[in-house]
Design an enzyme around this catalytic site. Structure first.
Site, PDB file in Angstrom:
ATOM      1  N   GLY A 274       0.818  -1.218   0.000  1.00 57.44           N
ATOM      2  CA  GLY A 274       0.000   0.000   0.000  1.00 57.44           C
ATOM      3  C   GLY A 274       0.851   1.268   0.000  1.00 57.44           C
TER       4      GLY A 274
ATOM      5  N   ARG B 201       1.135  -5.774  -5.006  1.00 57.06           N
ATOM      6  CA  ARG B 201       1.160  -6.690  -3.858  1.00 57.06           C
ATOM      7  C   ARG B 201       1.598  -8.110  -4.229  1.00 57.06           C
ATOM      8  NH1 ARG B 201      -0.547  -4.481   0.691  1.00 57.06           N
ATOM      9  NH2 ARG B 201      -2.090  -2.812   0.675  1.00 57.06           N
TER      10      ARG B 201
ATOM     11  N   ASP C 242       5.012  -7.703   5.284  1.00 55.86           N
ATOM     12  CA  ASP C 242       5.002  -8.786   4.303  1.00 55.86           C
ATOM     13  C   ASP C 242       6.053  -8.561   3.213  1.00 55.86           C
ATOM     14  OD1 ASP C 242       2.990 -10.345   5.472  1.00 55.86           O
ATOM     15  OD2 ASP C 242       1.407  -9.143   4.555  1.00 55.86           O
TER      16      ASP C 242
ATOM     17  N   LYS D  53       8.204   0.670   5.425  1.00 56.12           N
ATOM     18  CA  LYS D  53       7.082   1.524   4.989  1.00 56.12           C
ATOM     19  C   LYS D  53       5.769   0.955   5.444  1.00 56.12           C
ATOM     20  CE  LYS D  53       4.475   0.037   2.501  1.00 56.12           C
ATOM     21  NZ  LYS D  53       3.504  -0.674   1.665  1.00 56.12           N
ATOM     22  N   THR D  54       4.843   1.700   5.884  1.00 59.73           N
ATOM     23  CA  THR D  54       3.419   1.379   6.001  1.00 59.73           C
ATOM     24  C   THR D  54       2.737   2.396   6.908  1.00 59.73           C
ATOM     25  OG1 THR D  54       1.687  -0.178   6.595  1.00 59.73           O
ATOM     26  CG2 THR D  54       3.702  -0.428   7.840  1.00 59.73           C
TER      27      THR D  54
ATOM     28  N   ASP E 155       0.258   1.795   8.472  1.00 61.16           N
ATOM     29  CA  ASP E 155      -0.343   1.040   9.580  1.00 61.16           C
ATOM     30  C   ASP E 155       0.449   1.152  10.885  1.00 61.16           C
ATOM     31  OD1 ASP E 155      -2.013   0.293   7.581  1.00 61.16           O
ATOM     32  OD2 ASP E 155      -1.350  -1.789   7.478  1.00 61.16           O
TER      33      ASP E 155
HETATM   34  P1  FBP Z   1       0.690  -2.047   3.560  1.00 59.01           P
HETATM   35  O1  FBP Z   1       0.643  -2.949   4.748  1.00 59.01           O
HETATM   36  O2  FBP Z   1       1.100  -2.727   2.322  1.00 59.01           O
HETATM   37  O3  FBP Z   1       1.483  -0.810   3.829  1.00 59.01           O
HETATM   38  O4  FBP Z   1      -0.811  -1.546   3.275  1.00 59.01           O
HETATM   39  C1  FBP Z   1      -1.497  -0.824   4.211  1.00 59.01           C
HETATM   40  C2  FBP Z   1      -2.941  -0.626   3.879  1.00 59.01           C
HETATM   41  O5  FBP Z   1      -3.180   0.737   3.646  1.00 59.01           O
HETATM   42  C3  FBP Z   1      -3.840  -1.160   4.992  1.00 59.01           C
HETATM   43  O6  FBP Z   1      -4.050  -0.204   5.997  1.00 59.01           O
HETATM   44  C4  FBP Z   1      -5.086  -1.552   4.245  1.00 59.01           C
HETATM   45  O7  FBP Z   1      -5.794  -2.575   4.899  1.00 59.01           O
HETATM   46  C5  FBP Z   1      -4.557  -2.048   2.936  1.00 59.01           C
HETATM   47  O8  FBP Z   1      -3.364  -1.338   2.721  1.00 59.01           O
HETATM   48  C6  FBP Z   1      -5.499  -1.830   1.795  1.00 59.01           C
HETATM   49  O9  FBP Z   1      -4.994  -2.460   0.671  1.00 59.01           O
HETATM   50  P2  FBP Z   1      -5.318  -2.083  -0.819  1.00 59.01           P
HETATM   51  O10 FBP Z   1      -4.520  -0.868  -1.144  1.00 59.01           O
HETATM   52  O11 FBP Z   1      -4.821  -3.260  -1.573  1.00 59.01           O
HETATM   53  O12 FBP Z   1      -6.773  -1.816  -0.925  1.00 59.01           O
END
Ligand code: FBP
Length: 560
Positions: A88, A152, A183, A209-210, A212
């Site tokens: 993300g 992803r 991941d 990075k994230t 979250d």
């Molecule tokens: P990462 O763990 O890859 O940084 O993604 C975070 C995130 O924003 C989460 O908070 C959310 O659940 C997910 O990505 C949403 O994924 P997508 O962008 O595939 O809809």
């Protein structure tokens, strides 16, 4: 190789912001050629050390390293480095690449930075661009991952690794930098191990990075993007609080991204003081059922109604559903059932949603059946959606905020009948996630990401592989930040994914005995009934330091 296009149109803020020169820690300030590397302690694993040691026989047990100013000899040859943005979006990704780019060109202007397109699939399929000076300049201090895109795809199979190796050999790459969350950094560790086994002479470095905030430990104090994203969400929550307090007619239920961990919800609560905030980790610890959560929320709504306040704000972490013990068991069993379906695409196209719900229901044991059956049909369907490539339920697609409002409505109707509630309950639901992931990075994220990127190249320069770039001491001024590297295997443990035990980087969840949660729990009763709302306003990029350089409440509380 794809050709690149330089955009002509930029906003006035982007123009002014492009002139911002991110700050580096003192160790890195004198340039990439004036460094020395200091070896720290040997590492083990976060858990399941024996299994991790066996699976990562080449990487396991490496030492922590830090950088200081100095003049240690480094690799002199010209280096081609590949970079991947994975998972993300998070504010600051472009600055991480700018940091790598500047360090790499400073080391030798002949060095090249290859950007793989669309995430990890770019390295498998050989889709890439060479990042030029002009192209890089267009993205400095901007949000988004559009410089090369993200994805992803999970780099996991032998076939993926072989393909990636061929692409790297064709491009004569010396190193790959993977910018990603837990991941994606697990992928980085697996690739690093594979390339060591093959003696390929290609290093792999990760960057944390994230938004979250769940990729953290003693050396990774925060993942990048968390600061900016929570500032954006808190601005929006503050605005909604103002609206609620003005109109006094709605309860706003706001789901916040963050996947499993509730760090984003907790940080936003500490910044804005809403009436209710659910913290998934606490719900799991207290073993609360869905109906107990509904009772807890309905009780606060009723108490506010007694005071004539038929409005309020409730924050709901995105991953809540997976932390309610009974739902967690249900989801694990659903995962196992879904894993049994051979060709999912064929099955999904042959069966409509209702049929899929029926099929799954019939495969469940009595307890799960009862719970699944009690959920609204929309939630049942959302629970059956495809897992992401890492085996995670796509919690962003489950409308927990709506599930809660529906169930609370029913509860309040019951309470009305027995006279324990006399208010009005009108709701608005919101989901904040995508709104914050591509915001222009705050000063903190602009500096932090640039430092992480610059430091990632320093790790490459000293020949390291299987490390994650670490910059710490983050509540201090940038000069005092400490740069170095942490072995990826030291952050790993074994977890069940797609029905199998796999080595993964351990997620950092909210710790209930740590200062951020304790601060929240000390105040929440007051915030529930009184209106203590705070309106943080928008991120400030220019102006006095007390508004432009505010660290997150989480990191301040954790470190003081
Ligand atoms: P990462 O763990 O890859 O940084 O993604 C975070 C995130 O924003 C989460 O908070 C959310 O659940 C997910 O990505 C949403 O994924 P997508 O962008 O595939 O809809």
């Amino acid at each position: 190789m794809k050709t690149i296009q330089i955009s002509e149109q930029i906003s006035p803020l982007q123009k002014a912001r492009s002139a911002y020169q991110p700050k580096l820690p003192t160790a890195l300030k004198n340039g990439i050629k004036s460094l020395k590397i200091v070896e720290g302690a040997k590492t083990t694993a976060a858990d399941n050390a024996d299994e991790i040691k066996e699976m990562f026989s080449n990487l396991y047990g490496l030492n922590i390293v830090t950088f200081e100013q100095g003049n240690h000899a480094v690799q002199q040859k010209t280096l081609n480095v590949g970079v991947i943005l994975s998972g993300g979006q998070a504010p600051g990704g472009h600055n991480a690449i700018a940091g790598i780019f500047d360090a790499l060109k400073e080391a030798n202007p002949e060095n090249k930075l290859i950007g793989f397109l669309g995430g990890p699939s770019g390295i498998i399929e050989g889709e890439y661009i060479e990042i030029s000076d002009n192209y890089m300049d267009e993205f400095r201090n901007t949000g988004g991952f559009d410089i090369i895109g993200s994805g992803r795809t999970k780099l996991e199979s032998e076939e993926h690794f072989e393909k990636a190796l061929k692409v790297c050999q064709k491009l004569d790459l010396s190193a790959i930098i993977i910018i990603g969350g837990d991941d994606s950094n697990t992928n980085a560790a697996m690739l690093a191990e594979y390339l060591k086994q093959k003696d390929a002479g290609i290093q792999v470095i990760g960057v944390p990075k994230t938004i979250d905030g769940d990729l953290k430990n003693e050396h990774i104090e925060t993942s990048f993007g968390f600061d900016t994203a929570t500032k954006v969400y808190s601005e929006l929550i503050g605005n909604i609080q103002k609206d609620a307090n003005s109109a006094k007619k709605y309860w706003h239920f706001i789901k916040l991204m963050g996947r499993s961990a509730s760090h984003i919800a907790l940080e936003c609560a500490l910044k804005t003081h809403p009436n209710i905030t659910l913290i998934s980790e606490e719900i799991a610890k207290k073993n609360m059922s869905l109906s107990e959560i509904i009772d807890y929320m309905a009780d606060i709504i009723a108490k506010r109604a007694e005071k004539g306040k038929n409005f309020g704000i409730a924050l709901v972490p995105e991953g809540l559903i997976e932390f309610i013990p009974e739902m967690k068991t249900l989801i694990a069993n659903l995962n196992d059932q879904l894993a049994k379906i051979g060709d999912k695409e064929e099955y999904n196209s042959a069966c409509g949603c209702d049929q899929r719900v029926e099929d799954i229901k019939n495969a469940l044991q009595a307890e799960d059946y009862k719970l699944f059956d009690s959920l609204p049909n929309s939630i049942q369907i959302q629970l059956l959606l495809d897992r992401d490539p890492h085996g995670n339920v796509q919690v962003s697609r489950i409308e927990t905020e709506k599930l809660l409002t529906e169930m609370i409505e029913e509860k309040l109707a019951e309470m009305k009948k027995n006279g324990s509630y006399k208010g009005k309950f009108s709701t608005m639901t919101h989901f904040f996630g995508y709104e914050g992931r591509c915001a222009a990075p705050s000063n903190f994220d602009a500096d932090y990401c640039y430092s992480l990127g610059y430091n990632a190249f320093a790790l490459i320069q000293f020949g390291l592989s299987g490390y994650i770039s670490s910059v710490k001491n983050l509540t201090k001024p940038t000069e005092k930040w400490v740069a170095g590297g942490i072995p990826l295997t030291s952050m790993m443990n074994m977890e069940r994914r797609h029905g199998k035990m796999k080595p993964v980087i351990k997620k950092a969840l909210v710790e209930l005995e740590h200062a951020p949660f304790m601060e929240f729990s000390k105040n929440r009763e007051k915030w529930a009934l009184e209106d203590c709302y705070i309106y943080p306003g928008p991120i400030q990029y220019f102006g006095p330091s007390e508004v432009t350089d505010l660290a997150t409440e989480t990191i301040q509380l954790e470190q003081n």
